[in-house]
Structures are given as structure tokens and as C-alpha cells.
Design an enzyme around this catalytic site. Sequence first.
Site, PDB file in Angstrom:
ATOM      1  N   ASP A 180       0.822  -1.207   0.000  1.00 53.51           N
ATOM      2  CA  ASP A 180       0.000   0.000   0.000  1.00 53.51           C
ATOM      3  C   ASP A 180       0.861   1.265   0.000  1.00 53.51           C
ATOM      4  O   ASP A 180       1.568   1.523   0.966  1.00 53.51           O
ATOM      5  CB  ASP A 180      -0.882  -0.028   1.257  1.00 53.51           C
ATOM      6  N   HIS A 214      -8.373  -0.598  -9.336  1.00 49.51           N
ATOM      7  CA  HIS A 214      -8.079   0.514  -8.431  1.00 49.51           C
ATOM      8  C   HIS A 214      -6.807   1.250  -8.857  1.00 49.51           C
ATOM      9  O   HIS A 214      -6.754   2.488  -8.814  1.00 49.51           O
ATOM     10  CB  HIS A 214      -7.924  -0.030  -7.017  1.00 49.51           C
TER      11      HIS A 214
END
Length: 422
Positions: A236, A330
Amino acid sequence: MNDGMNDSVNDSTDNDLTLSRRRLLGTVSAASATGIALGAAGGALGHATAQGDTPTALTTVGTSAIGFHGTRQPGITDPQQAHGHLLAFDLAPGAGRKEAAALLRRWSKTAEQLMAGKVPTDDTGIALDAGPASLTVTFGFGASFFDRTKLTSQRPAALAPLPEFSNDALDPKRSNGDLWLQIGADDALVAFHALRALQRESGDTARIRWQMNGFNRAPGATAKPMTARNLMGQIDGTNNPKESDEDFAERIFVPRDGDPTWMRNGSYAVVRRIRMLLDDWDQQSLAAQEKAIGRRKSDGAPLSGGTETTPLDLAKRGKDGQLAIAVDAHARISAPETNGGAAMLRRPYSYHDGFLPDGAPDAGLLFIAWQADPLKGFVPVQRKLDRGDALSRFIRHETSALFAVPGGAGEGEYVGQRLLES
């Protein structure tokens, strides 16, 4: 999650000076640890010596210190810590500009002492045997603060309310606030100690509106430094802006000639609590999870090929003729190249607040995004994600807030002084 779970900058001279003043890395030797403690009057090792005990050397995790004063506030570009607390306060009835200034003065003094590993007056003793552990405290102002202090003429245009998004399910009681504190440290007790000390200092001036607790990987938990991994198992923050980028300061910080003047060298923080529907996510196959993100779960590499840091090839197709990175992935939707260059510096924490009545984990991401202007950073990216992000089926935005975070306090100043004494 905005600007990607993987894809989501300061004048270089100022930045170098700020970092050099902030990052005072300790060593594992007893001599260095003793030096740091003795330099902090009443510090942990000083306390141990006074009790007649033999001091034990702190590790580098404990001795690492970040300076409070600087061009910009700490806790924005500093390395992400393992433990974090986010708090919003509302000024108490009758409290105004004078009381707010006194509170920020107290808070700044306490934060400076704690970040240096010193023990404040009337301390609780919670972390007497701990070093500073990279503690940072960051302060911000919500839009409502300017009404409460009759400083509406100083409210920045960039602090206008965020637009509503179709996937939002916001709890107003856990959103917004007059004042915001971000606390981070690599030791959980040090982080809580700061939380408790600052909460006590609020006295009758301010009341806690909401508080959230987060965590990240601890230093040394992996064989080599790596990008954070969130509770979905995804790496992330791969495409976070880097301080080495030529436009880093332009994107993340208000310029030195910016308006209003008290926000120069400051930034705007978007804070959102994003619950992950982990039971639903975990039922997806690995291939389905990677398709929704657009990256491999194992190492964060884009499905278009390469390693984690390889740029996305949004035009690449597989042998079947399909796009390697799906149209609703995404990574594609949040990529700066598909959002007119919009970018923000993401510095989140994971959270777990137990289990819901149906047995599902109440867990996810405390999303914190920094930018010079939310209308050029967070808003355009979130609008696009709101229209067709494959990940949206597995997340819920439950709280939201926007805060103006002024530049750092100089020696002898408190945070927000240029606003409150203008």
C-alpha cells in the site's frame, strides 16, 4: 481508498534543513543511549540512575528522535511509525481565541518535550523508561475552529467542506472537529503517553470529539524496508509522491508566498476511516483480488509487468486481448496519469476495533492524505473512484474530516501562533 492502496511534494534547501534538525538517530551502544538520556533532564536513564539501578542501553528504535521545531510540522514527511492516535477536539462552550491560543501554547510545549524524550512537569510516569521512539505530534484546524474563534476572515478557501460521494456512509459524530492531533511513535506506550499528556493539557478548554487508534508494521519486522502492507494483504503506497520529485513541494505543501500567510509551508490533511469488508474480500480468489487492485498481491508489481516500482502500462493487453490492468482496477482509476496529475501524500494507519454484531471484523484503514489543495489532490481522485472502482464493493467510508495544518513552529513559537496572534 484514495490515490490507490498502491497508487495513490518543500523547497529542497528548507527540506534538508528540516530533516537534518529532526532526525537524530541514536545507536545501540550504552554510551550513546546514556548521552541521549542525560541530555534530556529527568529522562528514562536519569530516572533509573537515581533509583540506583544499572541503566540498560536503548535500541535504535527507542532512541530515535524527531525535532519539534522546523519549517514544517513533523509527522508529514517523516517515516511512518508503528503506532498512531488520531484525535479531534471541539472547543468548550465559552472558549474562544484567547483560550485556544493558551491551549496551543501548552500543547506545543508538551509535544516538544515529549518528542525530545524529556519528562514534562506533573507527568503521569507512563513512559519513564522509554526513549522518544520517533514520536511526532502534528496539529491542525477544522473549518469550525474559525467560527468559534471569530477568525473567519483567516479561514482558507481550501478548507471548504468536501463534496459528498455516493459510497460515503459517514457518521457525523466521528467526523470533522475544531482541532486535530496526529500522534505517531514506534513504541505503543510512548504513543499513549503523548495521547494522555495532551488530553490532560486540554483541561476545560476543549473536549474530545472523536479518537481513533492505528498501527503499522514495527521497525525490523521485515528483512528489508518495504512499502506498507494493509489489512487486505496488499502492498500500500507504491506510487506515493517522493521527496525527490521536482514537484513534491508544489503538490503537498502550501507555497512560501501562499494565502493565507499563516498557512505558508503548511498542508491540508484529509482524514477518513475506511472500513474494509474483509470477510467478503477474503472469499475472493487471488486472481480476483489482483484484478480488482491491478497489482500482484505478493510484491505489488503491476499486472502489466515488472517490479513494484515499474510504471503502470495502462495500454498493455494480455494474450487474450484484454487489458492487463482492467478498466475498473483501483490502480488504473487512482493513477495520477488518469487524473490530470492529481496526487497526494498518503500516510495511513491500519485499525482494528473489535468485531461487529454479525461477527465481521471492524477493521480497515485510517486514511490520511496530505496535499497543498484538496480540490487538486483528494477530491478529483475520489470523484473518479466513486464512479467505478472495483475496490468500492469491499470498503465503506465511515468518517471524514479536513484540517488545515499550518507550517512548523520556529524556536520560541507555538503551532498556530501566526494565526492566533495575527
